[in-house]
Structure formats: C-alpha cells, structure tokens
Design a protein around this motif. Structure first.
Motif, mmCIF file in Angstrom:
data_model
loop_
_atom_site.group_PDB
_atom_site.id
_atom_site.type_symbol
_atom_site.label_atom_id
_atom_site.label_comp_id
_atom_site.label_asym_id
_atom_site.label_seq_id
_atom_site.Cartn_x
_atom_site.Cartn_y
_atom_site.Cartn_z
ATOM 1 N N CYS A 53 -7.009 -1.617 2.605
ATOM 2 C CA CYS A 53 -6.005 -2.383 3.353
ATOM 3 C C CYS A 53 -6.250 -2.712 4.946
ATOM 4 C CB CYS A 53 -4.547 -1.621 3.292
ATOM 5 S SG CYS A 53 -3.945 -1.369 1.511
ATOM 6 N N GLU A 97 -2.203 -10.636 -7.743
ATOM 7 C CA GLU A 97 -2.706 -10.993 -6.381
ATOM 8 C C GLU A 97 -1.996 -12.027 -5.554
ATOM 9 O OE1 GLU A 97 -6.883 -11.786 -3.982
ATOM 10 O OE2 GLU A 97 -6.565 -10.087 -5.635
ATOM 11 N N LEU A 100 1.172 -10.484 -4.389
ATOM 12 C CA LEU A 100 1.122 -9.514 -3.126
ATOM 13 C C LEU A 100 0.863 -10.076 -1.768
ATOM 14 C CD1 LEU A 100 -1.403 -6.973 -4.947
ATOM 15 C CD2 LEU A 100 0.925 -6.731 -4.474
ATOM 16 N N LYS A 101 -0.104 -11.150 -2.011
ATOM 17 C CA LYS A 101 -0.068 -12.021 -0.865
ATOM 18 C C LYS A 101 1.048 -12.717 -0.325
ATOM 19 C CE LYS A 101 -4.940 -13.326 -1.789
ATOM 20 N NZ LYS A 101 -6.038 -14.404 -2.155
ATOM 21 N N VAL A 105 1.589 -8.185 0.943
ATOM 22 C CA VAL A 105 1.173 -6.858 0.626
ATOM 23 C C VAL A 105 -0.221 -6.838 0.603
ATOM 24 C CG1 VAL A 105 1.223 -4.826 -0.947
ATOM 25 C CG2 VAL A 105 3.489 -6.094 -0.275
ATOM 26 N N THR A 107 -3.653 -6.863 -0.700
ATOM 27 C CA THR A 107 -4.013 -7.177 -2.124
ATOM 28 C C THR A 107 -4.925 -5.800 -2.913
ATOM 29 O OG1 THR A 107 -6.468 -8.225 -1.404
ATOM 30 C CG2 THR A 107 -4.420 -9.610 -2.059
ATOM 31 N N LYS A 110 -3.186 -4.101 -5.640
ATOM 32 C CA LYS A 110 -3.527 -4.292 -7.275
ATOM 33 C C LYS A 110 -4.176 -3.214 -7.965
ATOM 34 C CE LYS A 110 -7.991 -7.043 -6.708
ATOM 35 N NZ LYS A 110 -7.730 -6.964 -4.981
ATOM 36 N N TRP A 133 3.667 -1.116 -13.240
ATOM 37 C CA TRP A 133 4.117 -0.512 -12.044
ATOM 38 C C TRP A 133 4.843 0.864 -12.225
ATOM 39 C CZ3 TRP A 133 1.571 -2.258 -7.829
ATOM 40 C CH2 TRP A 133 1.138 -3.389 -7.908
ATOM 41 N N THR A 161 6.171 -6.978 -10.457
ATOM 42 C CA THR A 161 5.204 -6.888 -9.228
ATOM 43 C C THR A 161 6.053 -7.375 -7.954
ATOM 44 O OG1 THR A 161 3.454 -7.538 -10.621
ATOM 45 C CG2 THR A 161 3.192 -8.003 -8.250
ATOM 46 N N CYS A 165 6.292 -5.019 -4.577
ATOM 47 C CA CYS A 165 5.906 -5.373 -3.456
ATOM 48 C C CYS A 165 7.232 -5.002 -2.325
ATOM 49 C CB CYS A 165 5.873 -6.895 -3.307
ATOM 50 S SG CYS A 165 4.170 -7.447 -4.031
#
Length: 320
Positions: A53, A97, A100-101, A105, A107, A110, A133, A161, A165
């Motif tokens: 990260c 992904e 997340l973007k 958050v 990536t 993942k 998750w 997801t 996040c």
C-alpha cells in the motif's frame, strides 16, 4: 467343534503367509523401481523489503523474516490451492480492483480477499463468516449488506467488496496506517487499538497477538509476492489455464420469485448456473421484501471453453 476351529485357523494361516509373500514381492518391486533422481524442495528466497500500500516494510528483522518465510513456504508448497487462486483471480480481480480504486482503498487489499476465502464467494467459515470477504453477520449488516432467509449479500461479489471498502476506510481513518488496517480486519479494531495501547508500540507488526492474527499480514504479503512474480516461485501459467470471465446480462427483479428453477429455465439457463453466478441467493425462491435485485444471467455462448481463454488480468502471470 474342535475340528471346525482347526480348519478355520489353517485357512487364516494360509492367507497370512500368502500376504507376506505378496508384500515381499511388492517391496522388491518398489525398491527396484525407486527413482534415481530425488525431488528438489527449496526454501523460497526472502526479500529484504516489500512494498504494501505504498509503504516499504523492512523484512530483515528476525521475526519479520521468519514470519514471511513461513507463509511464503506454505503458499509455494500448497500448489493446488495457490494455483487455483490464480485461476479464480483472472475472473474476480477485474471486478474487485475497480471498486477498491473507486473507494480510495489501495489495490493491494485484493490479496486480503485471496487469503480470506481463496476467492470463493460461497465459502463459510467454522465461525460462520461468509463470502469472499468473510463478513460476520453483524458486521455485514453494519456495512449495508442485506441478509434474509432468501438473500445473503455477503456472497455478492460487488456488494461485499463495497462493504469491505467501507470497513477498510473506517479503519484507516482510525489508524492512518494500512498495515494496522489489515491486522484489524482479522482481529477487529477494538483488539488492535487496545493492544497497541497496552503493549506501548506504534506498529501492529510489533504486537504480541494470537497466532492467527500474527500470521495474517504476513500471509497477505506472501501471496502478493507470489502473485507479482509467479514464475519465480514455481508457478507456470498460460492463458488457457486461467478461468475466463463470462459475460452476463443483468435482469432487474422487484417482485418475489417463488421458483428460481423455473425462472432460470425461462432465462435459458439451469438453476445451477443461476446459483453459481448469483451465489447470494440462499434459497429456492427469492423474497424481495420491497427491494430491487439484479440477477446475473450468463450468456450461453460464453459458457464453453471451445476456444482458449483470451482475457488475462495480468500478463506478468504468464510464463511466455
């Protein structure tokens, strides 16, 4: 009576000596055909540091080196499971992904989904956590997922997801550190915060925690290393090995469906296909309770491997 017993014993002795003879012959055959080249098992090379990260993590300290060594060795020699993760990732990373973007958050998270569930949206843990998750029911509801007798959105890839996040962003607002966020996903924010205070350290990697939580971040880091360079760690992948993403049409449903098998047949697919592409359906019927749901209907012509997979999430995975 005595004669009968003696006859039985005689038969048993004959069978015993016959087994010895067979076993001796088998042993001789095995010895004669033993491979002359032994299998090679090597410890994976441990890097001095890794980026997670956007943060550089030093792995040279003894506990860090040994922590990543344990998990890297585990993933490298659990060949079947790790290879299956690559295959599934080709289908699910393109979904995960972008979300997340969108939520800001990193990536790298993942890989958290990989270690939580092996990218299986239907999996259920002994502790009753569900989905890719691995949400517990209470936390899932807190983050907006619907759970009823006919619906469990913990198994909805996109919606779960998004919920993940939201949790990760809340945790980052608390810690300002993505490593601590990852630790809290396993142990809970309350536990990580309490232990950081009690043990008077700044990094969650310096905490003394239960084994599962201690190993958790190292498992994420290890699977990231393998996914970023699979060939280096012994995984040889080709385009056709990866699971192809299957195109679907979306059907909005606002009223109850009393028989999902009949609904699926009317859509030109099987009930099994409907459940596979909508794993959040938990019954043979759907009760909408005033909500609108989107059901994914796979395109029939896209459901066959008549041609090799041509969609590759990351070409660095391939041994070309």
């Amino acid at each position: 009576m005595k004669t009968k017993i003696m006859s039985v014993l005689a038969v048993c002795l004959l069978f015993f000596f016959a087994c010895i003879s067979v076993c001796s012959d088998d042993s001789a055959t095995i010895k004669r055909e033993k491979p002359v080249v032994p299998s090679m098992i090597m410890t994976p090379e441990i890097p001095d540091q890794i980026d997670f990260c956007g943060q550089s993590i030093d792995l040279t300290r003894y506990n860090m080196h040994e922590g990543i060594d344990r998990e890297l060795s585990s993933f490298c020699y659990l060949h079947a499971t790790t290879m299956l993760n690559f295959k599934r990732a080709n289908r699910y990373f393109p979904i995960i992904e972008p979300i997340l973007k969108e939520y800001g958050v990193p990536t790298d998270f993942k890989y958290l989904a990989v270690i939580e569930s092996n990218l299986d949206p239907r999996v259920k843990s002994p502790a009753r956590a569900v989905g890719m998750w691995q949400f517990m029911e209470g936390t899932a509801r807190d983050y907006g997922l619907t759970i009823t007798t006919t619906v469990d959105e913990r198994s909805h890839v996109e919606k779960s997801t998004i919920a993940a996040c939201k949790y990760l962003k809340d945790a980052y607002a608390k810690y300002g550190d993505w490593v601590a966020v990852a630790s809290s996903y396993n142990a809970g924010m309350g536990r990580i915060s309490g232990e950081l205070s009690k043990q008077d350290v700044e990094s969650s990697l310096d905490l003394w925690l239960v084994e599962e939580t201690t190993r958790y971040v190292y498992r994420i880091l290890a699977i990231k290393l393998i996914f970023e360079n699979p060939y280096r760690y012994g995984f040889v992948l080709r385009e056709r090995d990866l699971y192809k993403p299957i195109n679907c049409k979306s059907v909005e449903v606002s009223s109850d469906i009393p028989d999902l098998a009949s609904f699926a047949k009317n859509q030109g697919i099987t009930y099994a296909d409907l459940k596979r592409f909508n794993p959040w359906l938990r019954d043979r019927k759907l009760v909408t309770a005033g909500k609108t749901y989107e059901l994914l209907i796979p395109q029939v012509n896209d459901m066959f491997y008549k041609t090799p997979n041509e969609k590759v999430y990351n070409r660095n995975w391939l041994a070309e």
